[in-house]
Design a protein around this motif. Structure first.
Motif, PDB file in Angstrom:
ATOM      1  N   LEU A   1       0.821  -1.207   0.000  1.00  0.00           N
ATOM      2  CA  LEU A   1       0.000   0.000   0.000  1.00  0.00           C
ATOM      3  C   LEU A   1       0.857   1.261   0.000  1.00  0.00           C
ATOM      4  O   LEU A   1       0.325   2.370  -0.041  1.00  0.00           O
ATOM      5  N   HIS A   2       2.164   1.084   0.067  1.00  0.00           N
ATOM      6  CA  HIS A   2       3.067   2.231  -0.011  1.00  0.00           C
ATOM      7  C   HIS A   2       4.261   1.855  -0.879  1.00  0.00           C
ATOM      8  O   HIS A   2       4.607   0.674  -1.022  1.00  0.00           O
ATOM      9  N   ALA A   3       4.871   2.864  -1.467  1.00  0.00           N
ATOM     10  CA  ALA A   3       6.008   2.626  -2.352  1.00  0.00           C
ATOM     11  C   ALA A   3       6.920   3.839  -2.338  1.00  0.00           C
ATOM     12  O   ALA A   3       6.475   4.980  -2.147  1.00  0.00           O
TER      13      ALA A   3
ATOM     14  N   GLN B   1      -3.600   5.823   2.052  1.00  0.00           N
ATOM     15  CA  GLN B   1      -4.109   5.965   3.420  1.00  0.00           C
ATOM     16  C   GLN B   1      -5.638   5.978   3.385  1.00  0.00           C
ATOM     17  O   GLN B   1      -6.263   7.010   3.148  1.00  0.00           O
ATOM     18  N   ASN B   2      -6.209   4.796   3.566  1.00  0.00           N
ATOM     19  CA  ASN B   2      -7.671   4.656   3.565  1.00  0.00           C
ATOM     20  C   ASN B   2      -8.299   5.222   2.296  1.00  0.00           C
ATOM     21  O   ASN B   2      -9.305   5.934   2.337  1.00  0.00           O
ATOM     22  N   GLY B   3      -7.670   4.903   1.162  1.00  0.00           N
ATOM     23  CA  GLY B   3      -8.216   5.338  -0.116  1.00  0.00           C
ATOM     24  C   GLY B   3      -7.764   6.713  -0.556  1.00  0.00           C
ATOM     25  O   GLY B   3      -8.117   7.156  -1.655  1.00  0.00           O
TER      26      GLY B   3
ATOM     27  N   TYR C   1       5.942  17.666  -3.691  1.00  0.00           N
ATOM     28  CA  TYR C   1       5.864  16.276  -3.252  1.00  0.00           C
ATOM     29  C   TYR C   1       4.976  16.076  -2.029  1.00  0.00           C
ATOM     30  O   TYR C   1       4.382  15.007  -1.880  1.00  0.00           O
ATOM     31  N   CYS C   2       4.910  17.045  -1.146  1.00  0.00           N
ATOM     32  CA  CYS C   2       4.183  16.863   0.120  1.00  0.00           C
ATOM     33  C   CYS C   2       2.702  17.163  -0.085  1.00  0.00           C
ATOM     34  O   CYS C   2       2.319  18.304  -0.361  1.00  0.00           O
ATOM     35  N   SER C   3       1.880  16.147   0.087  1.00  0.00           N
ATOM     36  CA  SER C   3       0.451  16.307  -0.194  1.00  0.00           C
ATOM     37  C   SER C   3      -0.312  16.920   0.969  1.00  0.00           C
ATOM     38  O   SER C   3      -1.463  17.323   0.797  1.00  0.00           O
ATOM     39  N   THR C   4       0.287  16.989   2.147  1.00  0.00           N
ATOM     40  CA  THR C   4      -0.384  17.598   3.295  1.00  0.00           C
ATOM     41  C   THR C   4       0.485  18.713   3.864  1.00  0.00           C
ATOM     42  O   THR C   4       1.710  18.715   3.700  1.00  0.00           O
ATOM     43  N   PHE C   5      -0.162  19.632   4.546  1.00  0.00           N
ATOM     44  CA  PHE C   5       0.557  20.775   5.104  1.00  0.00           C
ATOM     45  C   PHE C   5       1.539  20.340   6.190  1.00  0.00           C
ATOM     46  O   PHE C   5       2.647  20.871   6.290  1.00  0.00           O
TER      47      PHE C   5
END
Length: 258
Positions: free
Chosen positions: A72-74, A84-86, A128-132
Motif C-alpha cells: 500500500l506504499h512505495a 491511506q484509507n483510499g 511532493y508533500c500532499s499535506t501541510f
C-alpha cells in the motif's frame, strides 16, 4: 559500470524490452514509469495475476530479473507514496543512508549555484508533500540542513519566498490554503517552458575558472563586450558565460563526499 556507454546501451535495451509491458499496462488503464533499473507500476490487477506476469517476463531474458514489491506504499526515486484509507499521501523520500549534506556555502562556487539549492529543494517540498504537516516537516528539516551547511538564514528565507513569487503565490502557505496553492503551483509548473532555447549559431559559450576574486568578472566582461563590439557585426553573437571550479583539495573532498 565499465564503459561510459554502458548506461546508455542498457537504457536503449530496456526501452525495447519494456515495450510489451508498457502496452499491456496502458491497455489495462495503469501507470508505468521507469528510471534505469527502478520500475513503478500502479494497476488494478489481482496480486496472483500480477505475480504471474512478472514470472512470465523473467523468462524472456536470463540477464534481466524482475522482482515485485507489492504494498500500500512505495518509494520511487525521491518520492514516497502511500494509500491511506483510499487517499493518496505523498512526501519526500529520504533513503536510510541520507545525511543532511549539501554544497557548503563557504565553498568556492558561484553564488547562483548556492541559491539554487534551497530554491530547488523548497520547490520539491511543495510539489511532493500532499499535506501541510508533511510540508512543514520537510521545510524545517531542509532549513536545518542548510543552516548546518553554513547557509545564511536570510538567504534561505529569500529563496523560499522566491519560489512563491515565481509561481505568483502571494499568500504565505497555511493549513487552510495549502491544498489550493499547491495545486496552483503544480498546474503552472512546466520545466520545459522555462528553458531558454539555444541558437548555437548566434550564441557563444565562454567558460572560465571561478574563484573568489572573479565575482565581478561577468559584469566586466559584458561591459567590455558592449564597449568594443556594440557597433560591430559580431555583436549579433550573444556571449554566455559559464564557470569551471578550481581543481583544489576542497573541490575533490566535496566531490568524493557527494
Amino acid at each position: 559500470m565499465g564503459s561510459l556507454l554502458t548506461l546508455t546501451i542498457s537504457n536503449c535495451y530496456m526501452y525495447f524490452y519494456q515495450q510489451d509491458i508498457v502496452k499491456q499496462i496502458s491497455n489495462s488503464g495503469g501507470l508505468y514509469f521507469r528510471y534505469i533499473d527502478d520500475i513503478f507500476l500502479a494497476i488494478n490487477w489481482p496480486i496472483r495475476h500480477f505475480i504471474k506476469q512478472v514470472d512470465r517476463r523473467n523468462q524472456f531474458d536470463s540477464n534481466i530479473r524482475l522482482s515485485a514489491n507489492i504494498s500500500l506504499h512505495a518509494d520511487f526515486l525521491d518520492l514516497h507514496m502511500e494509500n491511506q484509507n483510499g487517499q493518496l499521501f505523498t512526501n519526500v523520500y529520504h533513503k536510510p543512508s541520507h545525511e543532511p549534506y549539501y554544497l557548503p556555502f563557504n565553498s568556492i562556487h558561484p553564488l547562483h549555484m548556492k541559491k539554487n539549492i534551497p530554491f530547488a529543494m523548497f520547490l520539491r517540498a511543495i510539489r511532493y508533500c500532499s499535506t501541510f504537516n508533511a510540508y512543514l516537516q520537510e521545510r524545517e528539516s531542509l532549513r536545518m540542513a542548510l543552516l548546518l551547511n553554513k547557509y545564511p538564514g536570510d538567504l534561505i528565507t529569500s529563496q523560499f519566498n522566491r519560489v512563491l513569487s515565481k509561481f505568483e503565490i502571494n499568500d504565505q502557505l497555511s493549513i487552510r490554503n495549502y491544498e489550493r496553492l499547491r495545486d496552483q503551483l503544480i498546474q503552472s509548473f512546466h520545466p520545459s517552458r522555462d528553458r531558454t532555447p539555444f541558437d548555437h549559431g548566434k550564441m557563444m559559450f565562454v567558460h572560465y575558472t571561478y574563484c573568489t576574486n572573479m565575482k565581478s568578472f561577468p559584469m566586466k566582461f559584458h561591459n567590455l563586450w558592449h564597449k568594443y563590439f556594440d557597433n560591430s557585426p559580431i555583436n549579433e553573437i550573444t556571449p554566455i558565460l559559464g564557470t569551471k571550479n578550481v581543481d583544489n583539495l576542497q573541490k575533490r573532498l566535496v566531490h568524493t563526499r557527494s
